[in-house]
Design a protein around this motif. Sequence first.
Motif, PDB file in Angstrom:
ATOM      1  N   ILE A   3     -13.417   5.840  -8.226  1.00 26.59           N
ATOM      2  CA  ILE A   3     -13.228   6.318  -6.811  1.00 26.59           C
ATOM      3  C   ILE A   3     -12.149   7.053  -6.592  1.00 26.59           C
ATOM      4  CG2 ILE A   3     -13.804   6.169  -4.507  1.00 26.59           C
ATOM      5  CD1 ILE A   3     -15.819   3.953  -5.105  1.00 26.59           C
ATOM      6  N   ASP A   4     -11.146   6.532  -6.653  1.00 26.75           N
ATOM      7  CA  ASP A   4      -9.775   7.037  -6.266  1.00 26.75           C
ATOM      8  C   ASP A   4      -9.632   8.391  -6.986  1.00 26.75           C
ATOM      9  OD1 ASP A   4      -9.047   5.098  -4.295  1.00 26.75           O
ATOM     10  OD2 ASP A   4      -7.865   3.945  -5.840  1.00 26.75           O
ATOM     11  N   ARG A   5      -9.870   8.149  -8.440  1.00 22.91           N
ATOM     12  CA  ARG A   5      -9.519   9.404  -9.347  1.00 22.91           C
ATOM     13  C   ARG A   5     -10.305  10.445  -9.048  1.00 22.91           C
ATOM     14  NH1 ARG A   5     -11.421  11.868 -13.382  1.00 22.91           N
ATOM     15  NH2 ARG A   5     -13.141  10.432 -13.763  1.00 22.91           N
ATOM     16  N   THR A   6     -11.607  10.199  -9.009  1.00 19.64           N
ATOM     17  CA  THR A   6     -12.624  11.355  -8.632  1.00 19.64           C
ATOM     18  C   THR A   6     -12.578  12.060  -7.262  1.00 19.64           C
ATOM     19  OG1 THR A   6     -14.432   9.991  -9.859  1.00 19.64           O
ATOM     20  CG2 THR A   6     -15.529  11.422  -8.287  1.00 19.64           C
ATOM     21  N   PHE A   7     -12.270  11.260  -6.090  1.00 17.87           N
ATOM     22  CA  PHE A   7     -12.122  11.975  -4.939  1.00 17.87           C
ATOM     23  C   PHE A   7     -10.513  12.166  -4.632  1.00 17.87           C
ATOM     24  CE2 PHE A   7     -16.011   9.741  -4.392  1.00 17.87           C
ATOM     25  CZ  PHE A   7     -16.739  10.593  -3.911  1.00 17.87           C
ATOM     26  N   ALA A   8      -9.684  12.074  -5.612  1.00 13.51           N
ATOM     27  CA  ALA A   8      -8.080  12.092  -5.287  1.00 13.51           C
ATOM     28  C   ALA A   8      -7.769  11.602  -3.942  1.00 13.51           C
ATOM     29  CB  ALA A   8      -8.005  13.616  -5.182  1.00 13.51           C
ATOM     30  N   ILE A   9      -7.966  10.295  -3.822  1.00 17.41           N
ATOM     31  CA  ILE A   9      -7.734   9.252  -2.684  1.00 17.41           C
ATOM     32  C   ILE A   9      -7.273   8.144  -3.366  1.00 17.41           C
ATOM     33  CG2 ILE A   9      -9.190  10.645  -1.068  1.00 17.41           C
ATOM     34  CD1 ILE A   9     -10.980   7.969  -1.461  1.00 17.41           C
ATOM     35  N   GLN A  10      -6.593   7.336  -2.057  1.00 18.89           N
ATOM     36  CA  GLN A  10      -6.258   5.967  -2.860  1.00 18.89           C
ATOM     37  C   GLN A  10      -7.077   5.038  -1.688  1.00 18.89           C
ATOM     38  OE1 GLN A  10      -2.269   4.894  -3.551  1.00 18.89           O
ATOM     39  NE2 GLN A  10      -2.861   2.771  -4.053  1.00 18.89           N
ATOM     40  N   LEU A  11      -8.049   4.240  -2.199  1.00 12.98           N
ATOM     41  CA  LEU A  11      -8.683   3.220  -1.108  1.00 12.98           C
ATOM     42  C   LEU A  11      -7.759   2.169  -0.768  1.00 12.98           C
ATOM     43  CD1 LEU A  11     -12.383   3.061  -2.484  1.00 12.98           C
ATOM     44  CD2 LEU A  11     -11.380   4.524  -0.531  1.00 12.98           C
ATOM     45  N   PRO A  12      -7.569   1.871   0.340  1.00 15.24           N
ATOM     46  CA  PRO A  12      -6.656   0.635   0.947  1.00 15.24           C
ATOM     47  C   PRO A  12      -7.340  -0.738   0.541  1.00 15.24           C
ATOM     48  CG  PRO A  12      -7.485   1.720   2.984  1.00 15.24           C
ATOM     49  CD  PRO A  12      -8.191   2.570   1.444  1.00 15.24           C
ATOM     50  N   VAL A  13      -7.872  -1.072  -0.616  1.00 20.02           N
ATOM     51  CA  VAL A  13      -8.797  -2.276  -0.621  1.00 20.02           C
ATOM     52  C   VAL A  13      -7.964  -3.258  -0.302  1.00 20.02           C
ATOM     53  CG1 VAL A  13     -10.143  -3.705  -2.517  1.00 20.02           C
ATOM     54  CG2 VAL A  13     -10.106  -1.037  -2.429  1.00 20.02           C
ATOM     55  N   ASP A  14      -6.790  -3.428  -0.735  1.00 22.32           N
ATOM     56  CA  ASP A  14      -5.923  -4.656  -0.283  1.00 22.32           C
ATOM     57  C   ASP A  14      -5.843  -4.848   1.322  1.00 22.32           C
ATOM     58  OD1 ASP A  14      -5.309  -5.328  -2.840  1.00 22.32           O
ATOM     59  OD2 ASP A  14      -3.341  -4.251  -2.827  1.00 22.32           O
ATOM     60  N   ASP A  15      -5.836  -3.673   1.987  1.00 25.77           N
ATOM     61  CA  ASP A  15      -5.906  -4.025   3.553  1.00 25.77           C
ATOM     62  C   ASP A  15      -7.247  -4.195   4.082  1.00 25.77           C
ATOM     63  OD1 ASP A  15      -3.164  -3.071   3.554  1.00 25.77           O
ATOM     64  OD2 ASP A  15      -3.793  -1.014   4.061  1.00 25.77           O
ATOM     65  N   TRP A  16      -8.175  -4.017   3.424  1.00 24.83           N
ATOM     66  CA  TRP A  16      -9.539  -3.971   3.645  1.00 24.83           C
ATOM     67  C   TRP A  16      -9.672  -5.790   3.545  1.00 24.83           C
ATOM     68  CZ3 TRP A  16     -12.817   0.186   0.706  1.00 24.83           C
ATOM     69  CH2 TRP A  16     -12.535   1.171   1.526  1.00 24.83           C
ATOM     70  N   ILE A  17      -9.481  -6.070   2.302  1.00 25.62           N
ATOM     71  CA  ILE A  17      -9.755  -7.652   2.029  1.00 25.62           C
ATOM     72  C   ILE A  17      -8.749  -8.541   3.057  1.00 25.62           C
ATOM     73  CG2 ILE A  17      -9.200  -9.416   0.373  1.00 25.62           C
ATOM     74  CD1 ILE A  17      -9.905  -7.200  -1.942  1.00 25.62           C
ATOM     75  N   THR A  18      -7.690  -7.887   3.378  1.00 22.30           N
ATOM     76  CA  THR A  18      -6.996  -8.737   4.330  1.00 22.30           C
ATOM     77  C   THR A  18      -7.463  -8.809   5.827  1.00 22.30           C
ATOM     78  OG1 THR A  18      -4.892  -8.393   3.226  1.00 22.30           O
ATOM     79  CG2 THR A  18      -4.698  -8.941   5.565  1.00 22.30           C
ATOM     80  N   ASP A  19      -8.027  -7.756   6.201  1.00 23.43           N
ATOM     81  CA  ASP A  19      -8.759  -7.677   7.545  1.00 23.43           C
ATOM     82  C   ASP A  19      -9.926  -8.557   7.385  1.00 23.43           C
ATOM     83  OD1 ASP A  19      -7.017  -5.696   8.355  1.00 23.43           O
ATOM     84  OD2 ASP A  19      -8.213  -3.990   8.186  1.00 23.43           O
ATOM     85  N   VAL A  20     -10.455  -8.674   6.422  1.00 20.77           N
ATOM     86  CA  VAL A  20     -11.918  -9.414   6.263  1.00 20.77           C
ATOM     87  C   VAL A  20     -11.539 -10.788   6.346  1.00 20.77           C
ATOM     88  CG1 VAL A  20     -13.942 -10.116   4.769  1.00 20.77           C
ATOM     89  CG2 VAL A  20     -13.499  -7.678   5.138  1.00 20.77           C
ATOM     90  N   ASN A  21     -10.509 -11.095   5.455  1.00 19.67           N
ATOM     91  CA  ASN A  21     -10.041 -12.511   5.446  1.00 19.67           C
ATOM     92  C   ASN A  21      -9.440 -13.151   6.472  1.00 19.67           C
ATOM     93  OD1 ASN A  21     -10.843 -12.939   2.692  1.00 19.67           O
ATOM     94  ND2 ASN A  21      -8.997 -12.297   1.930  1.00 19.67           N
ATOM     95  N   GLU A  22      -8.843 -12.236   7.301  1.00 22.60           N
ATOM     96  CA  GLU A  22      -8.237 -12.474   8.844  1.00 22.60           C
ATOM     97  C   GLU A  22      -9.123 -12.623   9.897  1.00 22.60           C
ATOM     98  OE1 GLU A  22      -4.714 -10.205   9.183  1.00 22.60           O
ATOM     99  OE2 GLU A  22      -3.580 -11.303   7.795  1.00 22.60           O
ATOM    100  N   GLY A  23     -10.279 -12.178   9.408  1.00 24.93           N
ATOM    101  CA  GLY A  23     -11.283 -12.083  10.542  1.00 24.93           C
ATOM    102  C   GLY A  23     -11.552 -10.787  11.343  1.00 24.93           C
ATOM    103  N   LYS A  24     -10.584 -10.095  11.164  1.00 29.99           N
ATOM    104  CA  LYS A  24     -10.603  -8.680  11.953  1.00 29.99           C
ATOM    105  C   LYS A  24     -11.463  -7.616  11.627  1.00 29.99           C
ATOM    106  CE  LYS A  24      -5.464  -8.626  11.663  1.00 29.99           C
ATOM    107  NZ  LYS A  24      -4.436  -8.065  11.090  1.00 29.99           N
ATOM    108  N   ARG A  25     -12.306  -7.685  10.361  1.00 29.51           N
ATOM    109  CA  ARG A  25     -13.481  -7.030  10.164  1.00 29.51           C
ATOM    110  C   ARG A  25     -14.415  -7.700   9.379  1.00 29.51           C
ATOM    111  NH1 ARG A  25     -12.170  -1.139  10.725  1.00 29.51           N
ATOM    112  NH2 ARG A  25     -14.337  -1.106  10.279  1.00 29.51           N
ATOM    113  N   ASN A  26     -15.577  -7.314   9.297  1.00 29.75           N
ATOM    114  CA  ASN A  26     -16.913  -7.706   8.722  1.00 29.75           C
ATOM    115  C   ASN A  26     -16.724  -7.217   7.211  1.00 29.75           C
ATOM    116  OD1 ASN A  26     -19.389  -8.102   7.535  1.00 29.75           O
ATOM    117  ND2 ASN A  26     -19.971  -8.988   9.466  1.00 29.75           N
ATOM    118  N   GLY A  27     -17.132  -7.862   6.075  1.00 28.38           N
ATOM    119  CA  GLY A  27     -17.046  -7.460   4.692  1.00 28.38           C
ATOM    120  C   GLY A  27     -18.175  -6.336   4.540  1.00 28.38           C
TER     121      GLY A  27
END
Length: 93
Positions: free
Chosen positions: A47-71
């Motif tokens: 996805i990163d390569r195709t869209f020329a972006i970098q998904l912040p997956v580590d941040d997303w997982i942290t947010d979910v694990n800390e209860g800040k966001r729903n998976g």
Amino acid sequence: MASTFETVATIISSASDVPLEQITPDSHVMKDLAIDSLAFLDITFEIDRTFAIQLPVDDWITDVNEGKRNGDDYFVLRNLCAQIDAIRAEATV
């Protein structure tokens, strides 16, 4: 030009054993499509390569694990595609 969802669904289908026709905007990457964490890393790399972006997956997982966001905010395809579109929009500003 393919939509974000169509592109992401194609990437997921190519990187896994999930047939394209089984992937819907409401599919949860892990729960519904049974994509494991290692395969998801391959998918996010593509996805990163195709869209020329970098998904912040580590941040997303942290947010979910800390209860800040729903998976579901990140891993249901409709929401994942919205995140991709938002990151792409930010990159063009």
